[in-house]
Design a protein around this motif. Structure first.
Motif, short mmCIF file in Angstrom:
data_model
loop_
_atom_site.label_atom_id
_atom_site.label_comp_id
_atom_site.label_asym_id
_atom_site.label_seq_id
_atom_site.Cartn_x
_atom_site.Cartn_y
_atom_site.Cartn_z
N THR A 28 62.03 14.86 32.82
CA THR A 28 61.21 13.75 32.31
C THR A 28 61.56 13.33 30.89
N GLY A 29 62.20 14.23 30.14
CA GLY A 29 62.43 13.94 28.73
C GLY A 29 61.17 14.05 27.90
N GLN A 30 60.11 14.60 28.48
CA GLN A 30 58.84 14.80 27.77
C GLN A 30 58.56 16.29 27.64
N ARG A 31 57.84 16.64 26.58
CA ARG A 31 57.48 18.03 26.35
C ARG A 31 55.99 18.25 26.61
N ILE A 32 55.68 19.43 27.09
CA ILE A 32 54.27 19.79 27.30
C ILE A 32 53.62 19.97 25.94
N SER A 33 52.49 19.30 25.74
CA SER A 33 51.81 19.35 24.44
C SER A 33 50.56 20.21 24.46
N GLY A 34 49.95 20.40 25.64
CA GLY A 34 48.74 21.22 25.73
C GLY A 34 48.48 21.62 27.16
N VAL A 35 47.74 22.73 27.34
CA VAL A 35 47.52 23.27 28.68
C VAL A 35 46.11 23.84 28.82
N SER A 36 45.67 23.92 30.07
CA SER A 36 44.49 24.70 30.45
C SER A 36 44.90 25.56 31.63
N ALA A 37 44.74 26.89 31.50
CA ALA A 37 45.40 27.79 32.45
C ALA A 37 44.47 28.88 32.97
N ILE A 38 44.86 29.42 34.11
CA ILE A 38 44.24 30.61 34.66
C ILE A 38 45.35 31.49 35.20
N THR A 39 45.26 32.79 34.95
CA THR A 39 46.22 33.75 35.49
C THR A 39 45.46 34.85 36.23
N GLU A 40 46.17 35.53 37.12
CA GLU A 40 45.52 36.59 37.90
C GLU A 40 46.53 37.69 38.22
N THR A 41 46.06 38.92 38.18
CA THR A 41 46.82 40.07 38.67
C THR A 41 46.09 40.59 39.89
N PHE A 42 46.65 40.37 41.06
CA PHE A 42 45.96 40.70 42.30
C PHE A 42 46.01 42.20 42.61
N VAL A 43 47.15 42.82 42.33
CA VAL A 43 47.30 44.26 42.54
C VAL A 43 47.51 44.89 41.18
N LYS A 44 46.53 45.66 40.74
CA LYS A 44 46.50 46.11 39.35
C LYS A 44 47.13 47.48 39.13
N GLU A 45 47.47 48.18 40.20
CA GLU A 45 48.10 49.49 40.07
C GLU A 45 49.07 49.67 41.21
N ARG A 46 50.25 50.20 40.91
CA ARG A 46 51.30 50.34 41.92
C ARG A 46 52.02 51.68 41.79
N PRO A 47 52.66 52.12 42.87
CA PRO A 47 53.46 53.34 42.80
C PRO A 47 54.63 53.17 41.84
N LEU A 48 54.95 54.24 41.11
CA LEU A 48 56.16 54.19 40.29
C LEU A 48 57.38 54.15 41.20
N PRO A 49 58.44 53.47 40.78
CA PRO A 49 59.58 53.28 41.67
C PRO A 49 60.38 54.55 41.86
N GLY A 50 60.72 54.80 43.12
CA GLY A 50 61.60 55.90 43.42
C GLY A 50 62.63 55.53 44.46
N GLY A 51 62.45 54.35 45.07
CA GLY A 51 63.38 53.97 46.12
C GLY A 51 63.54 52.49 46.33
N SER A 52 62.76 51.66 45.62
CA SER A 52 62.91 50.22 45.83
C SER A 52 62.56 49.49 44.55
N SER A 53 63.17 48.32 44.39
CA SER A 53 62.94 47.55 43.18
C SER A 53 63.43 46.12 43.36
N GLY A 54 62.78 45.19 42.68
CA GLY A 54 63.23 43.81 42.72
C GLY A 54 62.97 43.14 44.06
N LEU A 55 63.41 41.91 44.19
CA LEU A 55 63.22 41.15 45.42
C LEU A 55 63.92 41.78 46.61
N SER A 56 65.02 42.47 46.33
CA SER A 56 65.81 43.03 47.42
C SER A 56 65.25 44.34 47.94
N ALA A 57 64.18 44.84 47.31
CA ALA A 57 63.58 46.12 47.69
C ALA A 57 64.62 47.23 47.68
#
Length: 432
Positions: free
Chosen positions: A208-237
């Motif tokens: 657009t050639g325009q810059r964002i000047s202001g925002v109103s936002a909401i964020t969420e963490t749906f799963v707040k605790e996970r196993p530490l990695p030992g066999g999978s990581s990233g999108l490729s698992a």
């Protein structure tokens, strides 16, 4: 010596998915485009000796090291390509610029505004000595996106009124997916917001050639605790104990857990139960925005859109027309021209494969499509040309800082209950 005999000796830090994508580009760029300098893939760096040695052989690098400082300080390196997690971008980039190396750094530029400001300042200082720096927002290099920008710049859409952008993935929908580095704030800076939200912020501002000047936002963490990695990581698992690689941003094998004990006191470390840790980033971010040219915009970035693997879609509505880009149909644009007679109006599918389309003259005959990896070759082409001709590449570190300021405004708004947050101006904007 002709300009075509000039060599740019590249050193790259990182060897996972982004390292592989960048390597493919460095291998290919001189075989596709006639450039004023030739690339030599001189040195690759990673933390694990065996794995970086394998990467050097597999990806086509002349030599390898486990010390990025050696790479940065070497008189045998002209360009430093940074494909590491965000927590190391600032240190490596600033050191490389101070050593007189041209720098290509993956997005987002940094994990914090303070780091991004320091990087932009270092790039500005280095520029005075002819040293160039570029931030790697590769979706700018999709030919259809570049054509989209041209249509807007030529006034074909008239006054821009609406921008809609969404980047949807689903790779962490499973609550048993491990706590990879992208889910840890100290390594990644933020979650979906910085990882994929940064892409649609940059893409829409670029188009657009325009810059964002202001925002109103909401964020969420749906799963707040996970196993530490030992066999999978990233999108490729897949993980090998040396970090993750998900194909969106940078990954070099830094910041992985080894599955032995708990990093933060959560879960069991005695082998009699899952060892878990807290997710400290957002899983999804949604925000409305106003652009400085008057357009209204909506943005959605999530890694919980079940069934969506890499769905990026942008629609721009103007007073004279509409243009739509969908990454899953990356060789196409949809264009609605409201200036046509009413009986002829309708969305037109433009197949962006003609020789006169951006970047396409070096590839295949019309109708023979290109793919994701080609965007990195286009990025390498643009960076090599900028270095060889002494011109400023885009997006610059200042552009990367501006995106970081938008990310910061989104985070501030979400923390304050979606209250309106102005985007802080860059020093360049203040000077103007």
């Amino acid at each position: 010596m002709s300009t075509h005999d000039r060599h740019l000796r590249v050193g790259m830090v990182g060897y996972a998915f982004m390292g592989a994508a960048h390597s493919q580009a460095w291998r290919t760029v001189n075989r596709v485009y006639d450039l004023p300098a030739r690339v030599r893939m001189a040195l690759i760096c990673g933390r694990d000796t065996g794995k970086v040695a394998d990467a050097a052989d597999r990806l086509g690098w002349d030599a390898y090291t486990t010390d990025w400082r050696r790479l940065v300080e070497s008189d045998e390196i002209d360009v430093v390509d940074i494909c590491t997690p965000g927590d190391s971008h600032a240190e490596i980039a600033i050191a490389a610029l101070a050593a007189g190396k041209h720098v290509l750094c993956e997005k987002p530029l940094a994990n914090t505004v303070a780091e991004a400001r320091a990087m932009a300042a270092a790039a500005a200082t280095a520029r005075e000595s002819g040293v160039r720096a570029m931030c790697g927002f590769t979706y700018r290099r999709v030919p259809a996106v570049t054509l989209m920008r041209q249509l807007v710049a030529e006034g074909r859409l008239g006054t821009i009124r609406h921008v809609r952008a969404a980047y949807l993935q689903d790779w962490i929908v499973d609550p048993q997916f491990p706590l990879v580095w992208r889910l840890q704030r100290d390594k990644a800076g933020s979650g979906a917001l910085g990882d994929i939200g940064a892409h649609i912020i940059d893409l829409t501002q670029y188009v657009t050639g325009q810059r964002i000047s202001g925002v109103s936002a909401i964020t969420e963490t749906f799963v707040k605790e996970r196993p530490l990695p030992g066999g999978s990581s990233g999108l490729s698992a897949h993980v090998d104990g040396h970090g993750s690689a998900d194909g969106h941003g940078s990954a070099d094998g830094h910041g992985s857990a080894d599955g032995h004990g708990s990093a933060d006191g959560h879960g069991s470390a005695d082998g009699h139960g899952p060892v878990t840790g807290l997710v400290t980033v957002d899983d999804a971010a949604v925000f409305v925005a106003r652009l400085d040219g008057g357009a209204l915009a909506t943005y959605e970035a999530t890694r919980f859109a079940t069934g969506r693997k890499n769905g990026l879609r942008v629609e721009i509505n103007g007073s004279l027309g509409t243009v739509v880009f969908d990454l899953e149909r990356m060789n196409e644009l949809e264009f609605y021209d409201a200036t046509r007679p009413a009986a002829e109006q309708g969305f037109t599918r433009i197949l962006v494969t003609e020789g006169e389309h951006p970047y396409m003259s070096a590839w295949w005959p019309p109708g023979h499509i290109i793919g994701y990896e080609h965007t990195f070759t286009h990025q390498a082409r643009d960076f090599v040309e900028a270095i060889a001709t002494g011109t400023d590449p885009a997006p610059s570190f200042a552009d990367g800082l501006q995106v970081q300021l938008v990310l910061d405004a989104v985070a501030r708004s979400a923390e304050l209950g979606s209250s309106w947050a102005e985007v802080e101006p860059t020093l360049e904007a203040v000077a103007a």
